[in-house]
Design a protein around this motif. Structure first.
Motif, PDB file in Angstrom:
ATOM      1  N   GLU A   1      -4.587   0.181  -2.647  1.00  0.00           N
ATOM      2  CA  GLU A   1      -5.264  -1.109  -2.800  1.00  0.00           C
ATOM      3  C   GLU A   1      -6.714  -1.032  -2.328  1.00  0.00           C
ATOM      4  O   GLU A   1      -7.643  -1.456  -3.045  1.00  0.00           O
TER       5      GLU A   1
ATOM      6  N   PRO B   1      -3.642  -5.477   9.665  1.00  0.00           N
ATOM      7  CA  PRO B   1      -4.644  -6.475   9.265  1.00  0.00           C
ATOM      8  C   PRO B   1      -5.084  -6.328   7.801  1.00  0.00           C
ATOM      9  O   PRO B   1      -5.353  -7.326   7.129  1.00  0.00           O
ATOM     10  N   VAL B   2      -5.151  -5.078   7.309  1.00  0.00           N
ATOM     11  CA  VAL B   2      -5.462  -4.865   5.896  1.00  0.00           C
ATOM     12  C   VAL B   2      -4.348  -5.446   5.030  1.00  0.00           C
ATOM     13  O   VAL B   2      -4.598  -6.062   3.987  1.00  0.00           O
TER      14      VAL B   2
ATOM     15  N   LYS C   1      -3.130 -12.067   0.772  1.00  0.00           N
ATOM     16  CA  LYS C   1      -3.911 -13.211   0.282  1.00  0.00           C
ATOM     17  C   LYS C   1      -4.475 -12.939  -1.107  1.00  0.00           C
ATOM     18  O   LYS C   1      -4.535 -13.831  -1.952  1.00  0.00           O
ATOM     19  N   GLU C   2      -4.907 -11.725  -1.323  1.00  0.00           N
ATOM     20  CA  GLU C   2      -5.517 -11.343  -2.609  1.00  0.00           C
ATOM     21  C   GLU C   2      -5.304  -9.857  -2.838  1.00  0.00           C
ATOM     22  O   GLU C   2      -5.643  -9.048  -1.977  1.00  0.00           O
ATOM     23  N   SER C   3      -4.728  -9.505  -3.983  1.00  0.00           N
ATOM     24  CA  SER C   3      -4.381  -8.105  -4.204  1.00  0.00           C
ATOM     25  C   SER C   3      -4.457  -7.740  -5.682  1.00  0.00           C
ATOM     26  O   SER C   3      -3.895  -8.428  -6.539  1.00  0.00           O
TER      27      SER C   3
ATOM     28  N   ARG D   1       5.827  -7.033   5.822  1.00  0.00           N
ATOM     29  CA  ARG D   1       4.848  -7.303   6.874  1.00  0.00           C
ATOM     30  C   ARG D   1       5.506  -7.970   8.067  1.00  0.00           C
ATOM     31  O   ARG D   1       5.237  -7.604   9.219  1.00  0.00           O
TER      32      ARG D   1
ATOM     33  N   ARG E   1     -15.318   0.157   3.196  1.00  0.00           N
ATOM     34  CA  ARG E   1     -15.208   0.021   1.741  1.00  0.00           C
ATOM     35  C   ARG E   1     -16.201   0.921   0.995  1.00  0.00           C
ATOM     36  O   ARG E   1     -16.752   0.539  -0.036  1.00  0.00           O
TER      37      ARG E   1
ATOM     38  N   ASP F   1      -2.427  -7.963   5.837  1.00  0.00           N
ATOM     39  CA  ASP F   1      -2.565  -9.426   5.860  1.00  0.00           C
ATOM     40  C   ASP F   1      -3.566  -9.886   4.807  1.00  0.00           C
ATOM     41  O   ASP F   1      -3.342 -10.885   4.102  1.00  0.00           O
ATOM     42  N   ASP F   2      -4.655  -9.165   4.688  1.00  0.00           N
ATOM     43  CA  ASP F   2      -5.666  -9.503   3.680  1.00  0.00           C
ATOM     44  C   ASP F   2      -5.133  -9.294   2.272  1.00  0.00           C
ATOM     45  O   ASP F   2      -5.405 -10.076   1.355  1.00  0.00           O
ATOM     46  N   MET F   3      -4.333  -8.240   2.094  1.00  0.00           N
ATOM     47  CA  MET F   3      -3.773  -7.942   0.786  1.00  0.00           C
ATOM     48  C   MET F   3      -2.791  -9.020   0.339  1.00  0.00           C
ATOM     49  O   MET F   3      -2.655  -9.305  -0.856  1.00  0.00           O
TER      50      MET F   3
ATOM     51  N   ARG G   1     -10.229  -1.277  -4.612  1.00  0.00           N
ATOM     52  CA  ARG G   1     -11.274  -2.262  -4.310  1.00  0.00           C
ATOM     53  C   ARG G   1     -12.629  -1.582  -4.089  1.00  0.00           C
ATOM     54  O   ARG G   1     -13.674  -2.129  -4.467  1.00  0.00           O
TER      55      ARG G   1
END
Length: 489
Positions: free
Chosen positions: A482, A436-437, A443-445, A462, A272, A439-441, A486
């Motif tokens: 995305e 995996p990124v 949840k919150e994007s 996905r 990041r 999957d995280d997106m 961030r």
């Protein structure tokens, strides 16, 4: 290639002074990129002050000049576009930099430009002064930005003139000899302090022709760098690169791209680290190449950028853009903005548009490493020469390949049966690290929250990708955007 903070109030009584490579006046300051072959000249004839960033040993402005007088500052850009200059104005102050991350305090993820986001998600990129962020502008080639008490304004130039149709060669003219002389002359003009230069050597015709001209230019120290794509294609690429490097006498360094795919651990996206959300897909791998070039203390990196564009069959002024691939997870905000993707475009530039846009993605990374990128194939003299050349010399890069043959290199170097492709590297990055990124997106994007991406459709993509033999490469666009947003927030 400069950065600045400029206050109109400081221009009333200009008292500029040099302080460790930066020129300051009250709360204002200006500094060039930290590259040894660049110098900044300040011509102070109060009340007018003129600043130029130019190459050492040459009397030619690189990309932008700055003229200041009471109540006004003006920045006209040149034609080269080596690196973009980003601008933002706040209450009579102008902030500018070739490095978008330097403007982080002025970047807001909830204030994006819908048409630019839609272009990014659908690969309909356009050359324009607009960026992803509201109020942040790109100074395009030959444009001029003006700061006055009324605010910041950007004025586009007239469209550049181009050769509409190829011309007939005069009897006895050898176009290969002409290209050889012209390309070598352009490369010799690149100034250095120590004469230590690098060459991006992919093993293809573009970088191969640049390499031959760098060899002819006889720099004191020359190094070559390249990314290997892996597999059988990578083996052939490695052999071509070795043949070229040995022929030219370069000290060669190779990097397996498979070890640094998109989203890989330790890379700019995984940690990041603040970066441009519109950066190159393969930024992780190219960052390694830049680090290697910096370790060898290369001042200049010659690249093969622009070769595809100057060998294109079409006229520079009549380009039919391909139909974009449908993006099933596009959200309502982006869908509405699709009708505007061709609005607010910069006029036809001197250099090919794809080349200028590639510069914006790749070249800031070189400057960050203290290296000046030079793309000889995109020099205006080369562009003009290739525009006039009959099509038969450009089709399949005929002239480029013949130049490699005439240098004494074998046919499998001049015209490889299987050119290199980074698609396998992209697939590895998406499969191993991108999902995996994603999957995280889910949840919150940022993009889902703002309506640019449909969360349900993305979740379905996905599920499909998990069992698909190949992960859709379009997912890289949404994931990179995305993660990049961030990183700046």
């Amino acid at each position: 290639m400069l950065s600045m903070r400029l206050r109109l109030s400081d221009l009333q009584e200009p008292q500029w002074r040099s302080e460790g490579g930066r020129w300051s006046n009250g709360g204002s300051w200006i500094e060039p990129a930290n590259v040894s072959s660049l110098v900044m000249e300040v011509n102070d004839q109060a009340p007018r002050v003129r600043v130029r960033v130019k190459e050492c040993k040459r009397d030619e402005a690189d990309f932008v000049e700055l003229t200041m007088e009471p109540g006004e500052a003006r920045l006209p850009a040149g034609v080269f576009g080596t690196a973009p200059l980003y601008l933002v104005e706040r209450a009579g102050e102008l902030y500018a930099s070739w490095d978008l991350t330097a403007l982080r305090p002025h970047l807001r993820a909830d204030r994006l430009v819908p048409r630019v986001v839609a272009r990014t998600l659908t690969r309909q990129h356009r050359y324009t002064s607009q960026t992803l962020f509201e109020g942040v502008y790109r100074l395009t080639e030959r444009a001029a930005a003006t700061l006055t008490p009324s605010g910041l304004s950007i004025h586009y130039p007239v469209p550049a003139e181009h050769v509409r149709e190829p011309r007939t060669l005069r009897p006895g003219v050898d176009p290969l000899a002409a290209l050889d002389e012209l390309l070598t002359d352009v490369i010799r003009q690149a100034p250095t302090v120590t004469g230590r230069v690098g060459v991006e050597l992919s093993g293809g015709a573009d970088s191969g022709n640049v390499a031959l001209a760098v060899k002819a230019a006889r720099f004191p120290e020359t190094y070559s760098f390249g990314l290997l794509v892996g597999g059988s294609t990578g083996k052939q690429q490695w052999e071509r690169r070795r043949a070229l490097a040995e022929h030219c006498g370069f000290l060669d360094t190779v990097t397996p791209a498979m070890q640094h795919p998109p989203f890989s651990p330790g890379g700019v996206r995984a940690v990041r680290k603040p970066h441009d959300p519109a950066g190159a897909f393969y930024q992780e791998a190219f960052d390694v190449v830049r680090e290697q070039a910096a370790a060898w203390r290369c001042e200049v990196m010659f690249t093969g950028s622009g070769g595809d564009e100057i060998n294109a069959h079409h006229s520079r002024t009549q380009v039919e853009l391909p139909m974009p691939e449908p993006v099933p997870w596009l959200g309502e905000t982006a869908v509405r903005a699709l009708s505007e993707v061709n609005e607010y475009l910069a006029p036809i530039p001197v250099l090919p548009v794809p080349t200028l846009m590639a510069f914006g993605m790749h070249n800031p990374g070189f400057l960050r490493a203290g290296i000046r990128p030079v793309s000889p194939l995109a020099h205006p003299r080369i562009v003009r020469f290739m525009e006039q050349l009959p099509h038969e010399y450009k089709r399949g890069k005929t002239l480029f390949r013949e130049r490699i043959r005439r240098a004494g290199l074998p046919e499998w170097v001049a015209a490889p049966a299987e050119p290199e492709s980074f698609l396998a590297v992209l697939e590895t990055g998406l499969r191993s690290y991108g999902l995996p990124v994603l999957d995280d997106m889910l949840k919150e994007s940022i993009l889902v929250d703002l309506g640019y991406v449909d969360g349900k459709a993305l979740a379905q993509a996905r599920r499909n990708a998990g069992s698909a033999p190949v992960v859709p490469d379009l997912l890289c666009d949404v994931l990179a955007l995305e993660v990049g947003l961030r990183s700046l927030m």
